[in-house]
Design an enzyme around this catalytic site. Structure first.
Site, PDB file in Angstrom:
ATOM      1  N   GLN A   1       0.829  -1.203   0.000  1.00 26.10           N
ATOM      2  CA  GLN A   1       0.000   0.000   0.000  1.00 26.10           C
ATOM      3  C   GLN A   1       0.871   1.264   0.000  1.00 26.10           C
ATOM      4  O   GLN A   1       0.367   2.355  -0.215  1.00 26.10           O
ATOM      5  CB  GLN A   1      -0.940   0.010   1.209  1.00 26.10           C
ATOM      6  CG  GLN A   1      -2.066  -1.020   1.084  1.00 26.10           C
ATOM      7  CD  GLN A   1      -3.052  -1.007   2.245  1.00 26.10           C
ATOM      8  OE1 GLN A   1      -3.330  -2.047   2.806  1.00 26.10           O
ATOM      9  NE2 GLN A   1      -3.596   0.145   2.608  1.00 26.10           N
TER      10      GLN A   1
ATOM     11  N   ARG B   1      -9.378  -0.362   7.399  1.00 25.55           N
ATOM     12  CA  ARG B   1     -10.289   0.572   6.755  1.00 25.55           C
ATOM     13  C   ARG B   1     -10.584   1.774   7.646  1.00 25.55           C
ATOM     14  O   ARG B   1     -11.734   2.173   7.843  1.00 25.55           O
ATOM     15  CB  ARG B   1     -11.581  -0.106   6.352  1.00 25.55           C
ATOM     16  CG  ARG B   1     -12.255   0.682   5.233  1.00 25.55           C
ATOM     17  CD  ARG B   1     -13.382  -0.055   4.576  1.00 25.55           C
ATOM     18  NE  ARG B   1     -13.834   0.735   3.443  1.00 25.55           N
ATOM     19  CZ  ARG B   1     -14.259   0.231   2.304  1.00 25.55           C
ATOM     20  NH1 ARG B   1     -14.271  -1.065   2.121  1.00 25.55           N
ATOM     21  NH2 ARG B   1     -14.673   1.004   1.330  1.00 25.55           N
ATOM     22  N   CYS B   2      -9.530   2.317   8.232  1.00 23.77           N
ATOM     23  CA  CYS B   2      -9.727   3.542   8.998  1.00 23.77           C
ATOM     24  C   CYS B   2      -8.396   4.232   9.128  1.00 23.77           C
ATOM     25  O   CYS B   2      -7.369   3.708   8.754  1.00 23.77           O
ATOM     26  CB  CYS B   2     -10.325   3.260  10.371  1.00 23.77           C
ATOM     27  SG  CYS B   2      -9.132   2.850  11.651  1.00 23.77           S
TER      28      CYS B   2
ATOM     29  N   GLU C   1     -13.094   5.335   4.158  1.00 30.31           N
ATOM     30  CA  GLU C   1     -13.110   4.668   5.450  1.00 30.31           C
ATOM     31  C   GLU C   1     -14.265   5.109   6.336  1.00 30.31           C
ATOM     32  O   GLU C   1     -14.598   4.434   7.307  1.00 30.31           O
ATOM     33  CB  GLU C   1     -11.765   4.889   6.135  1.00 30.31           C
ATOM     34  CG  GLU C   1     -10.659   4.241   5.303  1.00 30.31           C
ATOM     35  CD  GLU C   1      -9.263   4.661   5.698  1.00 30.31           C
ATOM     36  OE1 GLU C   1      -9.124   5.732   6.299  1.00 30.31           O
ATOM     37  OE2 GLU C   1      -8.325   3.918   5.392  1.00 30.31           O
TER      38      GLU C   1
END
Lengths: 810, 164
Positions: free
Chosen positions: A241, A388-389, A764
């Site tokens: 990522q 996802r945050c 997110e």
């Protein structure tokens, strides 16, 4: 108004496919035809396969490793152990959190599944056979899976962090209280908050466990390392990522000069935080390729993925919230015990050992607050990524959104009203929070009112009250829960002055080259994992530089070609790289303006940008299109202007962005089976300026579904021996189409005042806001029967137990 | 290593013949041996469906089929459903309705959906959700996948009616 070609301005805008339109994704042609190029699709001549011997024990000393039988197997090329890596100094590696982690077990193992030896073989079957042939002699040690026990235990998990005289050297984040303690992080005013709460007329307390879970992207982690010994260049393909950060890390730990390392993130099959960190598999593959001189591929299987790479959450949060009798919150206290596993490999900006947990005052005007987080070692896998945050925001929002509900119960108030009277008001922005953040913009009351009206909130409460009556009189066995959540995120990390990872400032970048015929390529320091960057960044540029999005190629993920950036996670792509894209576009436009003025034979200030061209002010019939300007940039000698039309921007954001939203969930719960039926889910998101509504909606659907999973069943569970109980998709809950409802999406638009296009990021938000919303719905269903709080995940069994404990089974 | 077997397969209309260990998994045969990389590996336990192919007329998770079991079989993968000049209706529908994000589940998802629509050309939303429950997507929340499949079903029915 029509120009000389008979095309209206509106038509010109539409032809660009710029910001705000529902542009179809350019990525989809290859993905729908099975032509994506993921890491396991990469094949290179002579490529070998790596596979790990992993520890079956959660805590054990390694007495010996016998690799002879494996090495004797036909097709096995090499077996690496810590002893082989030690001379290179690669048997341990630095973590993102300032700790270090064993690459291969150095005398002991600290969690089940830990990497013990790395086999390199001609194909994956031979590698798997060889793994079976390696004989490791373990001596079991006491296992600790509870962070509170760990802080009391005599068992030392990390002997490497205890000095010979028994003293405890400081960790990366200061003094340590115990040999299994990692750090204490304090924010806010301890004394003042304590006083406010102690003297308050209303105080609600609750302890909540945010269980350990895992991002579990559908594609697991993997890489292909290829060391070209002839030219000394290492090419590393992988599920990264943050490809540039990986390049720097690989250079720092391997000693290979950074210009000789090329990191490529090909298509990535979902990340959700799982692919931010550096894993032993990457290091071993690089070493194996250096040793063998041929490419080496390593791709973990699902069990390895769930057991060893980057878990999320695992926070015990103890809260106190105080209020006036009217419900105005006066203070918030939060104490966290964070289980980080065997190594501290959390992915957070360096100065934030618990990420942005200090956003835990949420959307509310809370004058006084205090947060303390203690990180603790246990015999569990390392990680602690932002699933996802943005860096523990999910934990923070869950905490405050549960505390509000608990306070509402304490005060016998409606939770929607309690939120309303405590929201930060529109005119208070930019708002300084008690725990140190400056919220950029928001209009919470408008969003909340819109959401409550959309679902007929009062009607729902009336229906719910009737349901409780019906339940009590035996007319139904189903209860109804109304879940509320109002979240404020903090994303777009972040300003270099306080955000870095391993010393790398968290700016991002975009480089644009306009081609002579009026098309373009833009390269960014980010990398899409499904977010559709190739589609949306081209939209930003189309609006900024007046060339059609369809004529703009977006490229990411190749460190040899892309400008340096910190990658894609924490919803930072749009807030940071999106800003860089707009700023680079504006540099292009500035030069184009000079070229246009020259071509139109007027002063620079006498032309202005209009959609896809520069026009002479007051004489719109005199213009040069961006396409014409692009060509002129390459074929005319313009006095005082260099040929070509290129720009690069490195954007250091002045602040984070603060997306927010209002979510409401309506569910029915079968008291006898514990099953939930989500009848309705309404999601209002305010992510500032909206670049592509279709993609935003898709992000919201996906994030809510991951929230549903986490709230209603998904967990990484351990038994007392440190065995992972949820290591396959049989046990680890991923919802299917059958369990997932249709979501209603809505929005308000409050642009970020400091972002060049006002965008805040959205990927997110639905996860961050969704988890407490689902959880609140479950808790709310039982409120009438005296429930204050029950821990997630709310799977059928746990819900049944809750109902049973409340005496609802007769 | 066990004795190799003589295997014959027809994959996307093309005959394939080779020697393979019987334990070789069909997904590896497709991906490693035949370079058909549309089907993906997501779980190795038949749960996620990323490896879905059509094998002798049935949707099958190719990660848990030995190539020996597939000897003589006719197999269709995503690569056999459409081509750049003429996409399958489902491929178009997934693009049109944003039925994918990272794309990793998409080949299996579309391959499964194609079979579902063969079995039931006019499914209800509920039937689509049930019929697709063997395929996991981590990105989309399924709403747009369901929408894509229903749209493709309508499109296929409409063109069938037009042809009749």
């Amino acid at each position: 108004m029509k120009d000389d070609a008979g095309v209206t301005r509106e038509q010109r805008v539409e032809a660009l496919g710029g910001m705000g339109c529902k542009r179809k994704r350019v990525e989809d042609a290859r993905f729908t035809q099975g032509k994506g190029n993921y890491v396991d699709d990469i094949k290179m001549p002579g490529m070998l396969f790596g596979d790990f011997v992993r520890s079956p024990y959660a805590h054990a000393r390694i007495k010996s490793i016998d690799t002879s039988a494996a090495l004797a197997l036909d097709g096995v090329v090499a077996v690496l152990t810590a002893d082989d890596l030690r001379p290179l100094g690669l048997h341990w590696m630095p973590t993102l959190a300032g700790d270090k982690q064993m690459v291969l077990a150095d005398g002991k193992v600290l969690f089940q599944g830990q990497e013990v030896a790395y086999v390199v073989a001609k194909d994956r079957y031979i590698a798997a056979d060889a793994v079976e042939l390696i004989d490791v002699d373990y001596e079991e040690l006491p296992v600790i899976v509870d962070p509170f026990e760990s802080m009391k235990s005599d068992t030392v998990l990390r002997e490497d962090l205890v000095a010979e005289d028994g003293s405890l050297p400081d960790g990366a984040h200061g003094p340590r209280k115990h040999h299994n303690h990692i750090f204490t992080w304090e924010v806010g005013e301890k004394e003042a908050t304590s006083q406010v709460i102690d003297s308050a007329q209303v105080v609600a307390e609750e302890t909540m466990y945010y269980h350990r879970t895992h991002p579990c992207p559908l594609e697991t982690c993997g890489c292909v390392a290829s060391m070209d010994k002839v030219n000394g260049k290492l090419t590393l393909y992988g599920t990264f990522q943050a490809p540039h950060a990986i390049r720097t890390v690989v250079s720092l730990i391997s000693g290979i000069e950074e210009h000789n390392i090329r990191v490529i993130s090909p298509d990535i099959g979902g990340g959700f935080g799982n692919k931010v960190g550096a894993y032993p598999g990457y290091v071993c593959s690089v070493v194996a390729s250096i040793v063998t001189g041929v490419p080496v591929k390593w791709v973990e299987d699902r069990m390895e993925n769930l057991m060893t790479t980057a878990f999320a959450r695992d926070y015990w949060m103890k809260g106190k919230i105080s209020a006036t009798p009217e419900g105005k919150i006066t203070g918030l206290w939060c104490e966290v015990t964070a289980d980080h596993g065997g190594f501290d490999a959390c992915a957070d900006p360096t100065k934030f050992p618990a990420g942005f947990m200090n956003i835990c005052t949420g959307s509310y005007d809370i004058p006084t607050a205090y947060l303390a987080v203690d990180g603790v070692y246990t015999n569990k896998a390392p990680g602690g990524v932002s699933y996802r945050c943005s860096f523990r925001v999910t934990e923070a929002v869950y905490f405050i959104e549960r505390m509000i509900e608990v306070l509402a119960i304490e005060m016998n108030m409606d939770a929607a009203e309690l939120r309303r009277i405590n929201f930060i008001k529109k005119e208070q922005f930019p708002y300084q929070s008690a725990l140190g953040w400056e919220y950029d913009s928001g209009d919470y009351h408008t969003a909340w009112d819109k959401a409550l009206k959309a679902v007929d909130y009062e009607g729902l409460r009336t229906e719910q009250a009737q349901r409780v009556e019906d339940f009590k009189t035996g007319k139904t066995r189903k209860l109804m829960g109304v879940g509320l959540s109002f979240f404020t995120e903090i994303v777009g990390a972040g300003p270099v002055k306080n955000c870095d990872i391993l010393g790398l400032g968290m700016f991002d970048s975009c480089e644009i080259r306009i081609h002579p015929t009026g098309s373009a390529i833009a390269r960014l320091g980010t990398i899409s994992q499904g977010q559709g960057h190739a589609t949306t960044f081209a939209q930003i540029l189309a609006s900024e530089i007046g060339l059609p999005a369809d004529s703009i190629t977006i490229e990411e993920g190749d460190t040899d070609t892309a400008p340096y950036g910190l990658g894609t996670y924490g919803s930072r792509s749009t807030p940071v790289a999106g800003a860089a894209t707009a700023m680079a576009g504006r540099k292009i436009r500035a030069k184009a303006q000079m070229i246009a003025a020259y071509l139109l034979e007027v002063h620079d200030d006498d032309v202005e940008f209009d959609v896809d061209r520069f026009v002479v002010k007051g004489a719109p019939e005199k213009f040069k299109t961006m396409k014409e300007i692009a060509f002129a940039a390459y074929n005319q000698a313009i006095p005082g202007i260099e040929p070509g039309l290129e720009a690069v921007s490195y954007y250091d954001p002045p602040n984070m962005t603060y997306p927010f939203g209002a979510y409401i969930c309506v569910m029915d719960i079968d008291v006898d089976t514990g099953e939930v039926d989500i009848r309705r889910f309404y999601a209002l998101d305010d992510c500032g300026t909206r670049i592509n509504p279709m993609i935003i909606e898709g992000q919201v659907h996906g994030g809510l579904t991951e929230a549903l999973a986490v709230a209603l069943g998904q967990e990484i569970a351990y038994d007392d021996m440190g065995n992972v109980k949820t290591g396959t998709l049989m046990d680890f809950f991923l919802p299917t189409a059958w369990e997932v409802p249709n979501y209603e999406t809505d929005h308000t638009v409050t642009p970020s005042p400091h972002h060049p296009i006002g965008a805040k990021g959205v990927g997110e938000s639905p996860h961050v806001g969704g988890v407490p919303c689902f959880s609140n719905a479950v808790n709310d269903a039982f409120r009438a029967f005296g429930l204050r709080h029950t821990h997630m995940p709310h799977d059928h069994w746990r819900i049944w137990k809750t109902a049973n404990k409340l005496g609802l089974h007769g | 290593m066990s004795k190799k077997m003589h295997i014959q397969l027809t994959v996307n209309g093309e005959a394939q013949e080779f020697l393979a260990e019987p334990r070789e998994l069909l997904i590896h045969t497709l991906r490693e041996r035949l370079n058909i990389t549309g089907p993906h590996i997501g779980c190795e336990t038949s749960h996620c469906g990323a490896c879905t192919v059509t094998l002798n007329g049935k949707s099958v998770k190719s990660c848990t089929v030995f190539v020996a079991q597939a000897d003589g079989a006719e197999i269709t993968t995503i690569e056999g459903l459409g081509n750049p000049d003429k996409l399958h209706v489902l491929q178009e529908a997934f693009k049109e309705h944003h039925g994918l994000q990272c794309g990793f589940c998409t080949p299996g998802m579309i391959t499964r959906a194609s079979k579902l629509l063969e079995e039931n050309p006019s499914p209800t939303e509920e039937e689509v959700r049930f019929g697709m429950a063997g395929n996991i997507c981590r990105c989309t929340g399924y709403q747009n996948i369901v929408k894509s499949i229903l749209a493709a079903a309508a499109e296929m029915s409409a063109s069938k009616e037009a042809a009749e």
